[in-house]
Scaffold this active site. Structure first.
Site, short mmCIF file in Angstrom:
data_model
loop_
_atom_site.label_atom_id
_atom_site.label_comp_id
_atom_site.label_asym_id
_atom_site.label_seq_id
_atom_site.Cartn_x
_atom_site.Cartn_y
_atom_site.Cartn_z
N HIS A 524 0.84 -1.20 0.00
CA HIS A 524 0.00 0.00 0.00
C HIS A 524 0.87 1.25 0.00
O HIS A 524 0.66 2.17 -0.80
CB HIS A 524 -0.89 -0.05 1.24
CG HIS A 524 -1.71 1.16 1.49
ND1 HIS A 524 -3.09 1.20 1.34
CD2 HIS A 524 -1.38 2.41 1.92
CE1 HIS A 524 -3.55 2.39 1.64
NE2 HIS A 524 -2.52 3.15 2.01
N GLU A 525 1.86 1.30 0.88
CA GLU A 525 2.70 2.50 0.96
C GLU A 525 3.53 2.68 -0.30
O GLU A 525 3.71 3.81 -0.78
CB GLU A 525 3.60 2.43 2.19
CG GLU A 525 2.87 2.33 3.53
CD GLU A 525 1.79 3.38 3.73
OE1 GLU A 525 1.85 4.44 3.09
OE2 GLU A 525 0.87 3.12 4.51
N HIS A 528 1.48 4.20 -3.01
CA HIS A 528 1.24 5.64 -2.86
C HIS A 528 2.21 6.47 -3.71
O HIS A 528 1.88 7.58 -4.12
CB HIS A 528 1.36 6.07 -1.40
CG HIS A 528 0.06 6.00 -0.66
ND1 HIS A 528 -1.10 6.54 -1.15
CD2 HIS A 528 -0.26 5.45 0.54
CE1 HIS A 528 -2.09 6.33 -0.28
NE2 HIS A 528 -1.60 5.67 0.74
N GLU A 591 -5.95 6.54 -1.38
CA GLU A 591 -5.96 5.40 -0.47
C GLU A 591 -6.55 4.16 -1.14
O GLU A 591 -6.06 3.04 -0.94
CB GLU A 591 -6.74 5.73 0.79
CG GLU A 591 -6.17 6.89 1.59
CD GLU A 591 -4.76 6.63 2.07
OE1 GLU A 591 -4.40 5.46 2.31
OE2 GLU A 591 -4.00 7.60 2.20
N ASP A 595 -4.75 0.66 -1.71
CA ASP A 595 -5.30 -0.61 -1.22
C ASP A 595 -5.31 -1.65 -2.33
O ASP A 595 -4.90 -2.81 -2.14
CB ASP A 595 -6.73 -0.41 -0.72
CG ASP A 595 -6.80 0.21 0.66
OD1 ASP A 595 -5.77 0.21 1.37
OD2 ASP A 595 -7.89 0.68 1.04
#
Length: 694
Positions: A524-525, A528, A591, A595
């Site tokens: 997830h990070e 980003h 987000e 995800d």
């Protein structure tokens, strides 16, 4: 995951909590008890009466949701996050309480005294409003609205805040090696601009209740009810004007909308009735000729408002904000009224949090890298950091493989994406170098004074960055925090020790569950860095278009698919004359993209890991294949209950979707889920057409 995707100063300035820190009772009669550790995989949480192909969240979490009502002092209760946050906070309380009673080092004395001052509610009660009297006197002496700059500068220099705007130092979006002055909108008390400007029955009622709340608080401060009512009306009028001038959260997400370089002279022309030269002198910032004015239209409107509103209205506004900011640390009558509105009315919280919880969190916020030094010694062994390094490497490989297989991306853009991925910095557990807090004076008998001195300390620390080289080793979260973030200007991923604990990070469990937990968090990070915001920054952290025009068009088509999909999800159901509250797919786009991407690349990393161990994705444990356990492990991270009021508020202010849609939205966009659970193409969790970015 909750993530930082704006640079640290802008995050603090523009972000809003889900609810104000709840008010607390004046004493704790009961000693805190250690909460249980949440399981990484919980068979009992599964609702086998549900069809995983129709509603996977209900299947994975249904029994847990039914068996775990929201505690009275919470507005949202999550199986993984909340239990781990409670555990970490308890362990931190043990450390702070011991330091308050018997400090063994100067550092322990400092944070022990800070905690003790917060816990001494008897002294808070005896002091009443005395700690605020000097600032209240300064506000009362204001004679001319054109002198606001001088007054706000004086208040800010003393740590009493400057509510109208946020000013500080941050990296230059287009030259991440530089640190420049930044100024942007602020000044509101309610959670979002919509609370002031949307003309629905619900918001009209909230505004009425807000005026009643301000009236009661100012009455407690010594005003007559009649005068307090007039002051409250002035507060609402000024804040409504500020809300109308404010950039929406959705628009503010995009970096190009918050990057406007002005010379100091040109900036001062935006608001000539507010003497910023005086303000900058008072807050003792270093010399600068240019700055980023993130929200220019706001300052134009502020200038008009200074001319329009009488000085008495401004005094009411400033008086209110001073009291409101201190409300959690004033006598019980202020606590109770503050909680009644911000806790019960706006968020649906039944009871205030115990004082020990609030003081533990307050001390962590103020002296996070001081308390964190001792916390990680006891709760984050070196082996955990080494294991995390291996996991990150596995996810980096998977994301690289994913980039290579993207059908919509040209070779030229793939090369740029690979270069950016190779430049991502990984920060695991805690900083390499701890911050020095020796300049922060802490007094055991001066709670409000400690808060003010801490505000000045933080402001000076931030402003000291002006014009200096960027320190890429700085952190934006404290070590005990249950969270993680990506910073586009640093191009780094950050995982505090607080989240690197079970149930997210547990090497006693099979790889599938571990990759479904911390693996998806890592993915997830990383994603980003390539979401609708992060993709606008290059590997050096500069705001620069590195996709071809055709690829950007294809990328936007795919992110639009995600935004439209999530905008169809309901955050709070309709009832009576209150309409349903849907998610804002544009606000939550980053987000949701992360995800979806994190779920896909962690799955790829799991396949590689199992293959290296001579295992397959179809081996069974407890009746579930590793493939199924991966998706269940992911889903059970997001099992949660939330009050309706908090759900509605979050839909407006939180860039994250609620647990149900973080789960169902992600799995329905990943065909491997449908295959894992034998779904038929066309079922809700295995649709014929799905969205995919990464």
């Amino acid at each position: 995951m909750n993530c930082i995707r704006l640079a640290s100063f802008l995050l603090l300035a523009a972000g809003a909590a889900l609810a104000q820190a709840p008010a607390v009772p004046q004493a704790d009669a009961q000693k805190p008890t250690q909460p249980p550790t949440s399981k990484s995989f919980d068979l009992a949480a599964i609702d086998k009466t549900a069809d995983p192909c129709t509603d996977f969240y209900q299947y994975a979490c249904g029994n847990w949701v039914n068996s775990n009502p929201i505690p009275a002092d919470q507005v949202r209760w999550a199986r993984s996050f909340s239990l781990l946050q409670e555990r970490n906070r308890y362990l931190l309380w043990e450390q702070l309480d011991a330091a308050a009673q018997n400090p063994k080092s100067p550092l322990e004395k400092q944070y022990g005294d800070y905690f003790a001052a917060c816990m001494n509610t008897d002294l808070v009660e005896r002091k009443g409003l005395t700690p605020l009297e000097p600032a209240l006197k300064q506000i009362a002496e204001l004679k001319d609205a054109h002198k606001l700059a001088s007054l706000l500068g004086e208040l800010a220099s003393e740590g009493s805040g400057a509510p109208l705007f946020r000013f500080g130092v941050d990296q230059d979006d287009k030259d991440s090696s530089k640190q420049i002055a930044v100024i942007l909108q602020a000044g509101l008390s309610l959670p979002d601009r919509d609370y002031y400007i949307v003309d629905s029955k619900r918001f009209q009622e909230i505004r009425k209740q807000y005026v009643e709340h301000v009236t009661k608080m100012l009455t407690l401060a010594g005003d007559s009810p009649e005068r307090a009512g007039k002051e409250a009306a002035s507060v609402l009028e000024i804040e409504t004007a500020l809300a109308q001038a404010s950039t929406s959260r959705t628009d503010f997400r995009q970096p190009e909308n918050r990057y406007h370089i002005y010379t100091l002279a040109d900036f001062e022309k935006l608001a000539p009735d507010f003497d910023f030269s005086v303000y900058f002198k008072d807050v003792k910032v270093g010399a600068f000729d240019t700055l980023n004015v993130a929200t220019p239209n706001f300052f134009k409107a502020l200038n008009e408002l200074i001319a329009k509103e009488p000085v008495e209205a401004w005094k009411s506004y400033l008086r209110w904000h001073l009291i409101d900011a201190a409300a959690d640390n004033l006598p019980k009558a202020f606590f109770d009224q503050n909680f009644a509105f911000f806790g019960k009315t706006l968020a649906g919280q039944k009871e205030p949090a115990p004082r020990w919880k609030q003081c533990t969190s307050m001390t962590d916020r103020a002296l996070g890298e001081a308390v964190g030094q001792d916390w990680v010694k006891n709760n984050f062994p070196p082996a955990a950091k080494a294991s995390m390094d291996q996991l990150v490497a596995a996810l980096e490989k998977s994301l690289g493989d994913d980039i290579q297989t993207l059908p919509w991306m040209s070779d030229a853009t793939k090369k740029e994406a690979e270069e950016k991925l190779a430049m991502i910095r990984n920060k695991i557990g805690y900083p390499e170098k701890w911050r020095d807090y020796s300049a922060l004076k802490v007094k055991r008998d001066d709670l409000i004074g400690n808060l003010r001195r801490n505000e000045v300390f933080e402001r000076n620390w931030n402003q000291d960055h002006l014009g200096k080289p960027v320190d890429e080793k700085e952190w934006g979260m404290t070590p005990p925090t249950v969270n993680a973030y990506y910073n586009p200007s640093f191009n780094d991923i950050n995982f505090p020790a607080g989240i690197l604990q079970p149930p997210f990070f547990d090497f006693t469990i099979d790889p599938a569950v571990n990759f479904g937990g911390i693996g998806v968090v890592i993915g997830h990070e990383m994603t980003h860095g390539f979401d609708d915001q992060g993709s606008k920054y290059d590997g050096k952290g500069n705001l620069r278009e590195w996709q071809t025009a055709e690829d950007r068009k294809a990328f936007t088509e795919r992110t639009d698919c995600v935004a439209n999909e999530y905008s169809g999800f309901v955050a709070a159901a309709a009832h009576g004359d209150v309409p349903a509250q849907n998610l804002n797919g544009k606000l939550t786009l980053g987000e949701n993209t992360a995800d979806n991407g994190g779920l896909r690349i962690a799955y790829m990393a799991l396949l590689d890991t199992l293959a290296a161990e001579g295992k397959t994705i179809d081996e069974k444990i407890d009746g579930y294949t590793e493939k199924q356990r991966y998706f269940l492990g992911f889903a059970q991270v997001w099992c949660q209950n939330q009050t309706e009021q908090s759900s509605r508020q979050s839909a407006l202010v939180d860039p994250h979707s609620p647990g149900r849609w973080r789960v169902n939205g992600s799995v329905q966009n990943f065909d491997e889920f449908g295959k894992a659970f034998g779904c038929t193409k066309g079922q809700p969790m295995y649709p014929a057409n799905s969205c995919r970015v990464w």
